[in-house]
Design a protein around this motif. Structure first.
Motif, mmCIF file in Angstrom:
data_model
loop_
_atom_site.group_PDB
_atom_site.id
_atom_site.type_symbol
_atom_site.label_atom_id
_atom_site.label_comp_id
_atom_site.label_asym_id
_atom_site.label_seq_id
_atom_site.Cartn_x
_atom_site.Cartn_y
_atom_site.Cartn_z
ATOM 1 N N ARG A 5 0.961 -1.151 0.017
ATOM 2 C CA ARG A 5 0.061 -0.028 -0.065
ATOM 3 C C ARG A 5 0.855 1.288 0.122
ATOM 4 N NH1 ARG A 5 -2.369 -0.183 4.971
ATOM 5 N NH2 ARG A 5 -1.311 1.666 5.876
ATOM 6 N N GLU A 6 0.563 2.334 -0.905
ATOM 7 C CA GLU A 6 1.574 3.433 -0.868
ATOM 8 C C GLU A 6 0.560 4.610 -0.961
ATOM 9 O OE1 GLU A 6 4.707 3.688 -3.717
ATOM 10 O OE2 GLU A 6 3.472 5.023 -4.686
ATOM 11 N N GLY A 7 1.143 5.399 -0.055
ATOM 12 C CA GLY A 7 0.508 6.987 -0.048
ATOM 13 C C GLY A 7 1.559 7.802 -0.476
ATOM 14 N N SER A 8 1.060 8.718 -1.223
ATOM 15 C CA SER A 8 2.052 9.813 -1.738
ATOM 16 C C SER A 8 1.497 11.050 -2.253
ATOM 17 C CB SER A 8 2.747 9.291 -3.289
ATOM 18 O OG SER A 8 1.398 9.139 -4.074
ATOM 19 N N LEU A 9 2.287 12.080 -2.205
ATOM 20 C CA LEU A 9 1.933 13.454 -2.273
ATOM 21 C C LEU A 9 2.656 13.846 -3.786
ATOM 22 C CD1 LEU A 9 -0.051 15.772 -1.097
ATOM 23 C CD2 LEU A 9 2.176 16.533 0.035
ATOM 24 N N PRO A 21 5.786 6.110 4.583
ATOM 25 C CA PRO A 21 4.923 5.738 5.451
ATOM 26 C C PRO A 21 3.709 6.758 6.058
ATOM 27 C CG PRO A 21 6.835 4.486 5.821
ATOM 28 C CD PRO A 21 7.103 5.763 4.846
ATOM 29 N N VAL A 22 4.377 7.934 6.380
ATOM 30 C CA VAL A 22 3.568 9.068 7.048
ATOM 31 C C VAL A 22 2.574 9.621 6.159
ATOM 32 C CG1 VAL A 22 4.996 11.143 5.997
ATOM 33 C CG2 VAL A 22 3.977 11.267 8.260
ATOM 34 N N LEU A 23 2.589 9.137 4.964
ATOM 35 C CA LEU A 23 1.589 9.583 3.992
ATOM 36 C C LEU A 23 0.497 8.591 3.813
ATOM 37 C CD1 LEU A 23 3.734 11.450 1.172
ATOM 38 C CD2 LEU A 23 2.005 12.419 2.966
ATOM 39 N N GLY A 24 0.495 7.363 4.399
ATOM 40 C CA GLY A 24 -0.405 6.299 4.440
ATOM 41 C C GLY A 24 0.130 4.916 3.894
ATOM 42 N N SER A 25 1.568 4.970 3.318
ATOM 43 C CA SER A 25 2.202 3.595 3.104
ATOM 44 C C SER A 25 1.977 2.572 4.094
ATOM 45 C CB SER A 25 3.604 3.816 2.636
ATOM 46 O OG SER A 25 3.423 4.842 1.402
ATOM 47 N N VAL A 60 14.579 9.178 -10.029
ATOM 48 C CA VAL A 60 14.103 8.567 -8.729
ATOM 49 C C VAL A 60 15.195 8.497 -7.897
ATOM 50 C CG1 VAL A 60 12.808 6.509 -8.133
ATOM 51 C CG2 VAL A 60 12.359 7.507 -10.186
ATOM 52 N N HIS A 61 14.894 8.561 -6.545
ATOM 53 C CA HIS A 61 15.756 8.280 -5.429
ATOM 54 C C HIS A 61 14.953 7.811 -4.357
ATOM 55 C CE1 HIS A 61 19.124 9.181 -2.715
ATOM 56 N NE2 HIS A 61 18.350 9.695 -1.990
ATOM 57 N N ALA A 62 15.602 6.655 -3.638
ATOM 58 C CA ALA A 62 15.297 5.983 -2.548
ATOM 59 C C ALA A 62 15.628 6.890 -1.331
ATOM 60 C CB ALA A 62 15.627 4.508 -2.595
ATOM 61 N N LEU A 63 14.628 7.137 -0.309
ATOM 62 C CA LEU A 63 15.198 8.060 0.677
ATOM 63 C C LEU A 63 15.655 7.422 1.820
ATOM 64 C CD1 LEU A 63 12.092 10.340 0.674
ATOM 65 C CD2 LEU A 63 14.193 10.613 -0.458
ATOM 66 N N ASN A 64 15.598 6.199 2.124
ATOM 67 C CA ASN A 64 16.130 5.537 3.166
ATOM 68 C C ASN A 64 17.128 4.365 3.022
ATOM 69 O OD1 ASN A 64 13.806 3.850 2.310
ATOM 70 N ND2 ASN A 64 12.622 4.345 3.839
ATOM 71 N N ASN A 65 16.260 3.083 2.771
ATOM 72 C CA ASN A 65 17.349 1.836 2.534
ATOM 73 C C ASN A 65 18.147 1.642 1.231
ATOM 74 O OD1 ASN A 65 15.111 1.094 1.007
ATOM 75 N ND2 ASN A 65 14.473 -0.265 2.265
ATOM 76 N N ASN A 90 6.084 -1.341 3.999
ATOM 77 C CA ASN A 90 6.491 -0.673 2.709
ATOM 78 C C ASN A 90 7.520 0.240 3.282
ATOM 79 O OD1 ASN A 90 7.199 0.657 0.480
ATOM 80 N ND2 ASN A 90 5.239 1.779 0.273
ATOM 81 N N LYS A 91 8.821 0.033 3.296
ATOM 82 C CA LYS A 91 9.826 0.741 3.961
ATOM 83 C C LYS A 91 10.492 1.766 2.981
ATOM 84 C CE LYS A 91 10.568 -2.349 7.739
ATOM 85 N NZ LYS A 91 11.563 -3.230 8.397
ATOM 86 N N ASN A 92 9.996 1.409 1.738
ATOM 87 C CA ASN A 92 10.757 2.111 0.685
ATOM 88 C C ASN A 92 10.320 3.677 0.093
ATOM 89 O OD1 ASN A 92 12.616 0.074 -0.608
ATOM 90 N ND2 ASN A 92 10.779 -0.929 -0.375
ATOM 91 N N SER A 93 10.445 4.586 1.099
ATOM 92 C CA SER A 93 10.158 5.914 0.891
ATOM 93 C C SER A 93 10.919 6.476 -0.585
ATOM 94 C CB SER A 93 10.689 6.823 1.929
ATOM 95 O OG SER A 93 9.756 6.655 3.108
ATOM 96 N N THR A 94 10.297 7.096 -1.391
ATOM 97 C CA THR A 94 10.795 7.351 -2.678
ATOM 98 C C THR A 94 10.555 8.921 -2.963
ATOM 99 O OG1 THR A 94 9.117 6.583 -3.982
ATOM 100 C CG2 THR A 94 11.088 5.062 -3.522
ATOM 101 N N PHE A 95 11.363 9.646 -3.736
ATOM 102 C CA PHE A 95 11.504 10.833 -3.996
ATOM 103 C C PHE A 95 11.518 10.736 -5.642
ATOM 104 C CE2 PHE A 95 13.142 14.843 -5.725
ATOM 105 C CZ PHE A 95 12.299 15.757 -5.500
#
Length: 320
Positions: A212-216, A246-250, A286-291, A254-259
């Protein structure tokens, strides 16, 4: 003589549309000085609503010496309902079909409700939603929609089901901004053998799992084209940034926060006695923000007749 100001605004020709739908699009108001530029822009805004076949604005002449003249706005409405469908054949997508069903003037308030979709060998998509112009009595357009998308890629199949809420606002005559919140369920299936082995190894499993992914998303548009459908001159530019976390609803798995950042620019140049010239450039990042892992469906791919000829669609970047 004395400057002439706008008196009462009279609207004629309305059958289903409410009067305030017309008046709110006018850049000239009661009490303003008559301005031909404002009248022309007001006429353009009325046409851009998609509700009217014709729109005409003229001051009502008066024999009195009054410094005010009423403004007469005469419009001819278009039918509110619209149904379209089509089909075709392409060398890669094979048979294609599409449909669109919409009502552009629900309740006489310029509210649009509708659904559209398309189907081919590579893409199956459908969505339905409602669009409200002048949200909160401002020049903000709000949209709520639900969607389903399935894409058949070389290495896998990904499906998305979700909802999106967006608000767009005209910043100036050329600039427009749009903010979109999306919550969706992403499903990855039919992985290729090489990706299946990677998944089983556990090294990058999280980037391949369904989630599940939440995005802005924030979009900025700059558009000076002379015609949206058939431009001959002008410039179009778009920059879009998206963050999923995750803060947007993911989901917590799903630990892959992305920009993601993408940009498109197009320039149209008329050439006398020659076909018009147009050029386009698109850039994405595309950039992965954490792992450090980018989900499989977010990896950038190119190839095919619309990007790099000689390669299959999305073949470059599959890592195969």
């Amino acid at each position: 003589g004395e400057p002439i100001r706008v008196g009462e605004i009279q609207v004629r020709g309305l059958q289903k549309t409410q009067r305030n739908v017309v008046v709110r699009e006018l850049e000239i108001k009661s009490g303003d000085l008559y301005d031909n530029n404002k009248l022309a822009r007001s006429q353009t805004r009325l046409f851009q609503t998609g509700l009217f076949r014709s729109a005409r604005m003229v001051p009502i002449r008066s024999d009195s010496s009054s410094t005010t003249r009423d403004l007469l706005v005469s419009v001819t409405e278009l039918p509110g309902g619209e149904l379209s469908f089509g089909g075709g054949f392409a060398s890669v997508e094979r048979f294609q079909a599409s449909y669109s069903l919409a009502h552009r003037n629900w309740l006489g308030r310029a509210i649009t409700i509708g659904t559209n979709g398309q189907i081919s060998q590579l893409l199956q998509q459908a969505d339905a939603g409602v669009t409200q112009p002048w949200l909160f009595q401002t020049r903000t357009t709000g949209t709520f929609r639900g969607f389903y998308t399935r894409q058949n890629r070389i290495s896998h199949i990904d499906q998305e089901v979700g909802i999106a809420i967006s608000g767009s606002r005209e910043i100036s005559r050329a600039f427009r901004g749009q903010t979109i919140y999306t919550l969706k369920r992403v499903s990855i299936s039919s992985l290729s053998d090489s990706l299946t082995q990677i998944l089983q190894s556990g090294s990058v499993a999280d980037s391949l799992r369904s989630r599940r992914e939440g995005s802005l998303t924030q979009v900025i548009l700059y558009d000076t084209r002379d015609d949206i459908l058939n431009p001959r001159t002008g410039f179009f530019g778009q920059i879009q940034g998206n963050i999923a976390a995750p803060v947007l609803g993911s989901s917590s798995q799903n630990k892959n926060s992305t920009f993601t950042l993408s940009s498109t620019i197009r320039k149209y140049i008329p050439i006398r006695k020659f076909p018009d010239f147009a050029t386009s450039l698109s850039i994405s990042y595309v950039h992965a923000l954490n792992n450090g892992l980018i989900p499989l469906d977010k990896i950038l791919n190119v190839g095919g007749d619309r990007s790099v000829r000689g390669f299959g669609i999305d073949q470059i970047g599959q890592g195969e």
